[in-house]
Design a protein around this motif. Structure first.
Motif, PDB file in Angstrom:
ATOM      1  N   ASP A   1    -133.624 -17.833 -49.995  1.00 25.68           N
ATOM      2  CA  ASP A   1    -134.713 -17.662 -50.958  1.00 25.68           C
ATOM      3  C   ASP A   1    -136.006 -17.401 -50.195  1.00 25.68           C
ATOM      4  O   ASP A   1    -136.498 -18.269 -49.477  1.00 25.68           O
TER       5      ASP A   1
ATOM      6  N   MET B   1    -129.407 -16.550 -57.830  1.00 26.83           N
ATOM      7  CA  MET B   1    -128.875 -17.241 -56.653  1.00 26.83           C
ATOM      8  C   MET B   1    -127.427 -17.654 -56.895  1.00 26.83           C
ATOM      9  O   MET B   1    -126.559 -17.461 -56.024  1.00 26.83           O
ATOM     10  N   ALA B   2    -127.178 -18.207 -58.066  1.00 27.42           N
ATOM     11  CA  ALA B   2    -125.808 -18.618 -58.390  1.00 27.42           C
ATOM     12  C   ALA B   2    -124.871 -17.412 -58.441  1.00 27.42           C
ATOM     13  O   ALA B   2    -123.726 -17.473 -57.964  1.00 27.42           O
TER      14      ALA B   2
ATOM     15  N   GLU C   1    -129.194 -29.582 -55.755  1.00 29.03           N
ATOM     16  CA  GLU C   1    -127.861 -30.023 -56.201  1.00 29.03           C
ATOM     17  C   GLU C   1    -126.835 -29.923 -55.077  1.00 29.03           C
ATOM     18  O   GLU C   1    -125.817 -30.612 -55.096  1.00 29.03           O
ATOM     19  N   ARG C   2    -127.108 -29.070 -54.101  1.00 26.04           N
ATOM     20  CA  ARG C   2    -126.168 -28.872 -52.985  1.00 26.04           C
ATOM     21  C   ARG C   2    -126.628 -29.592 -51.726  1.00 26.04           C
ATOM     22  O   ARG C   2    -126.175 -29.296 -50.631  1.00 26.04           O
TER      23      ARG C   2
ATOM     24  N   SER D   1    -134.952 -21.173 -56.812  1.00 22.54           N
ATOM     25  CA  SER D   1    -133.623 -21.741 -56.566  1.00 22.54           C
ATOM     26  C   SER D   1    -133.694 -23.200 -56.118  1.00 22.54           C
ATOM     27  O   SER D   1    -132.707 -23.724 -55.598  1.00 22.54           O
ATOM     28  N   HIS D   2    -134.833 -23.854 -56.324  1.00 27.46           N
ATOM     29  CA  HIS D   2    -134.993 -25.220 -55.814  1.00 27.46           C
ATOM     30  C   HIS D   2    -133.942 -26.167 -56.386  1.00 27.46           C
ATOM     31  O   HIS D   2    -133.297 -26.929 -55.638  1.00 27.46           O
ATOM     32  N   ASP D   3    -133.766 -26.159 -57.701  1.00 23.47           N
ATOM     33  CA  ASP D   3    -132.801 -27.079 -58.315  1.00 23.47           C
ATOM     34  C   ASP D   3    -131.378 -26.786 -57.824  1.00 23.47           C
ATOM     35  O   ASP D   3    -130.594 -27.709 -57.569  1.00 23.47           O
ATOM     36  N   TRP D   4    -131.055 -25.497 -57.704  1.00 20.70           N
ATOM     37  CA  TRP D   4    -129.740 -25.111 -57.193  1.00 20.70           C
ATOM     38  C   TRP D   4    -129.540 -25.670 -55.790  1.00 20.70           C
ATOM     39  O   TRP D   4    -128.486 -26.219 -55.462  1.00 20.70           O
ATOM     40  N   ALA D   5    -130.573 -25.548 -54.945  1.00 20.46           N
ATOM     41  CA  ALA D   5    -130.477 -26.038 -53.572  1.00 20.46           C
ATOM     42  C   ALA D   5    -130.401 -27.566 -53.535  1.00 20.46           C
ATOM     43  O   ALA D   5    -129.633 -28.144 -52.755  1.00 20.46           O
TER      44      ALA D   5
ATOM     45  N   GLU E   1    -132.963 -18.604 -60.405  1.00 22.25           N
ATOM     46  CA  GLU E   1    -131.867 -19.546 -60.149  1.00 22.25           C
ATOM     47  C   GLU E   1    -130.530 -18.940 -60.544  1.00 22.25           C
ATOM     48  O   GLU E   1    -129.525 -19.106 -59.832  1.00 22.25           O
ATOM     49  N   ALA E   2    -130.514 -18.204 -61.656  1.00 24.58           N
ATOM     50  CA  ALA E   2    -129.275 -17.571 -62.095  1.00 24.58           C
ATOM     51  C   ALA E   2    -128.813 -16.521 -61.091  1.00 24.58           C
ATOM     52  O   ALA E   2    -127.605 -16.377 -60.834  1.00 24.58           O
TER      53      ALA E   2
END
Length: 587
Positions: free
Chosen positions: A250, A419-420, A206-207, A200-204, A416-417
């Motif tokens: 995560d 997590m979203a 981005e936030r 989830s790194h990219d998701w995190a 990542e999906a």
């Protein structure tokens, strides 16, 4: 005074030797040149072939080029080789001063003399390879460039043979030493070792998450929101929202070891201090690992997914160490057991879903044919599930926060999906993503031991887990854990601490002293291992080891930190600041 040693002009035969070529001695230049037994397609020309003058090198190169073109099936007018003046040269070998009674040095770096070569011959070391190893000739950084030829000539004199008959050692590339830094390349500073990123790194990112290094991983530390000016504001919000409703973290970085085989249960029974042989399928158990000297070095949970299939989790920092130790035990201590291990840390993305609404959130994620009610899926249950309409996953009813909590795992490519999807499904519950700081606060509030407590000198008794070291079976470290010094009644015990003045924070690493005691080693009663500000309680709390702690609950001691000039009166309390009976996590 001066002393000089020269090996003469020598062709670079290293690459041809590396391919199996045998160098040939040329008396006219007093040097070895590449032999004729070269690999297909390799041609040597110029100085590398013993032609040192400019004209000779050009002629040799021209001839080699014509031959190579012909071998490729082409024909062309090659013309004449470039013209160059060819200065006269003559080589006269002078290996050493035979008339000298003093030391005649051959290898300056390893201090090899003519006398050493003579001595090697007298003792029967007549092969050049034996000579090299007996005298260490040519083993220094120059790899024999200055000494080998002179030493071989000296050896030839002793044997009565020619240098060609004496032979030479095998030359290997690189001809020029390679700096260690060249092998390191870009691996400097932050690039010294690869940084692993969670699914989830990219998701995190981005936030706006703030990241921290955790072992070899980069993990989200907290998620600042608009208007928050201090990191603790973010952490307090994440803790309160998680305890008030539901939070998602995560936890992929925890080590995961897949254990399979007919004897997997017996194997785990030996590596864990507590029993695992009778763990039922579909259940998880907390386990404690000891070193051979009886000291605790890691803890975690292991789930039994089938009769012969277990999945172990370790701490992030000790994932490699635990796997290495288990592999040693499997191969060397109990090779007869049918058990197989593989690291699965990177194969599965795993998320903690914690808080009173965690079950309600997961019911929107886990496919409806799987019953996750408290009756069907109680605390410490585990099993395979499908999520989001058929994606395979695993669900574990375990809690690090002390709340009703689960950990859900899916193949890493879906991390990542997932997590979203969890955050989207949690909108109606005001779900929050929380980082390692909030995770740490909640584990201190609950009184769970972690890295600051497992420091390589911690015993099971210090952690209050002495009853977990089963005496009904054997395990690594069991016998040495019984040493009297590790089981003293007045020994160190893990306790909770809170400041008498609730407005004060607590210094991590502070030493405990009795009221009025002088700060001296003789008066040291223990130390503070972990501290946190508890937004639930509204004041600082800490964990630490203190002598005979359980018998001293309610007593006041000083948390003294000489480095930072702090001296805080604290009360000794239970390490379990919240829900000591565990009603929340079983709800």
């Amino acid at each position: 005074d001066g002393l000089a040693v020269s090996g003469g002009w020598n062709p670079n035969v290293h690459l041809t030797c590396h391919h199996g070529g045998k160098p040939v001695w040329r008396e006219d230049i007093a040097a070895f040149v590449p032999g004729g037994n070269l690999p297909a397609g390799m041609t040597v020309a110029g100085a590398a072939n013993g032609n040192f003058t400019t004209a000779a090198a050009l002629d040799d190169g021209h001839g080699a080029a014509v031959a190579a073109v012909g071998e490729l099936g082409y024909s062309a007018d090659a013309g004449d080789s470039p013209r160059a003046s060819d200065e006269a040269t003559e080589v006269s070998a002078f290996w050493h001063v035979r008339e000298s009674r003093g030391r005649a040095w051959l290898d300056h770096q390893n201090d090899v003399t003519v006398k050493d070569v003579v001595q090697a011959h007298r003792e029967g070391f007549r092969s050049v390879e034996h000579l090299k190893r007996y005298t260490t000739l040519g083993m220094a950084t120059d790899q024999g460039k200055t000494a080998n030829v002179a030493a071989l000539a000296t050896m030839a004199e002793q044997t009565g043979r020619t240098i060609a008959e004496t032979g030479t050692t095998v030359f290997r590339p690189p001809y020029t030493p390679v700096p260690i830094a060249a092998f390191a390349g870009r691996s400097r500073g932050r690039d010294f070792r690869p940084t692993r990123l969670t699914p989830s790194h990219d998701w995190a990112a981005e936030r706006g998450a703030v990241f921290v290094e955790a072992g070899m991983w980069l993990r989200a530390q907290w998620f600042p929101q608009p208007g928050e000016t201090h990191w603790r504001q973010s952490v307090d919000r994440e803790v309160l929202q998680t305890r008030g409703s539901v939070g998602i973290c995560d936890v992929t970085t925890l080590g995961k070891i897949d254990i399979q085989g007919r004897d997997a249960a017996e194997f785990l029974n030996k590596v864990y201090a507590n029993g695992f042989a009778k763990l039922a399928v579909g259940k998880v158990r907390y386990g404690l690992m000891l070193r051979e000297d009886g000291i605790c070095y890691d803890d975690g949970t292991t789930a039994r997914l089938g009769e012969t299939h277990f999945v172990m989790t370790t701490t992030t920092a000790n994932a490699v160490l635990v796997f290495r130790n288990m592999e040693f035990a499997r191969q060397c201590l109990w090779p007869g057991l049918d058990v197989h291990l593989i690291s699965a840390t990177e194969q599965w993305a795993q998320f903690a879903v914690a808080g009173p609404n965690s079950r309600a959130l997961l019911r929107k994620i886990v496919d409806p044919e799987f019953d996750i009610s408290n009756e069907a899926f109680p605390f410490m249950a585990c099993g395979a599930v499908n999520v989001c309409g058929g994606t395979p996953g695993r669900l574990f009813r375990i809690s690090f926060s002390g709340e009703l909590a689960y950990e859900i795992a899916v193949p890493a490519r879906y991390g990542e999906a997932l997590m979203a999807a969890l955050m989207a499904a949690g909108e109606e519950f005001d779900a929050v993503a929380y980082g390692t700081e909030a995770l740490g606060v909640m584990r201190v509030e609950k009184g769970h031991a972690a890295g600051p407590e497992l420091i390589g000198q911690t015993t099971a008794r210090m952690l209050g887990m002495q009853r977990m070291v089963s005496k009904k079976k054997d395990c690594i470290g069991n016998i040495l854990s019984e040493r009297p010094g590790m089981n003293r009644e007045d020994g160190l015990e893990l306790m909770g601490f809170r400041p008498l003045d609730r407005s004060h924070d607590l210094p991590s690493g502070a030493h405990f002293l009795a009221t009025g005691a002088e700060p001296a080693t003789a008066n040291d009663e223990g130390w503070m291992t972990s501290v946190a500000w508890s937004p639930e309680l509204g004041h600082a709390i800490g964990l630490g080891f203190i002598r005979n702690g359980h018998a001293r609950i309610g007593e006041t001691v000083r948390a003294w930190d000489g480095v930072r000039g702090r001296d805080v009166p604290v009360e000794i309390v239970s390490a379990h600041f919240l829900d000591p009976e565990g009603e929340r996590l079983r709800g």
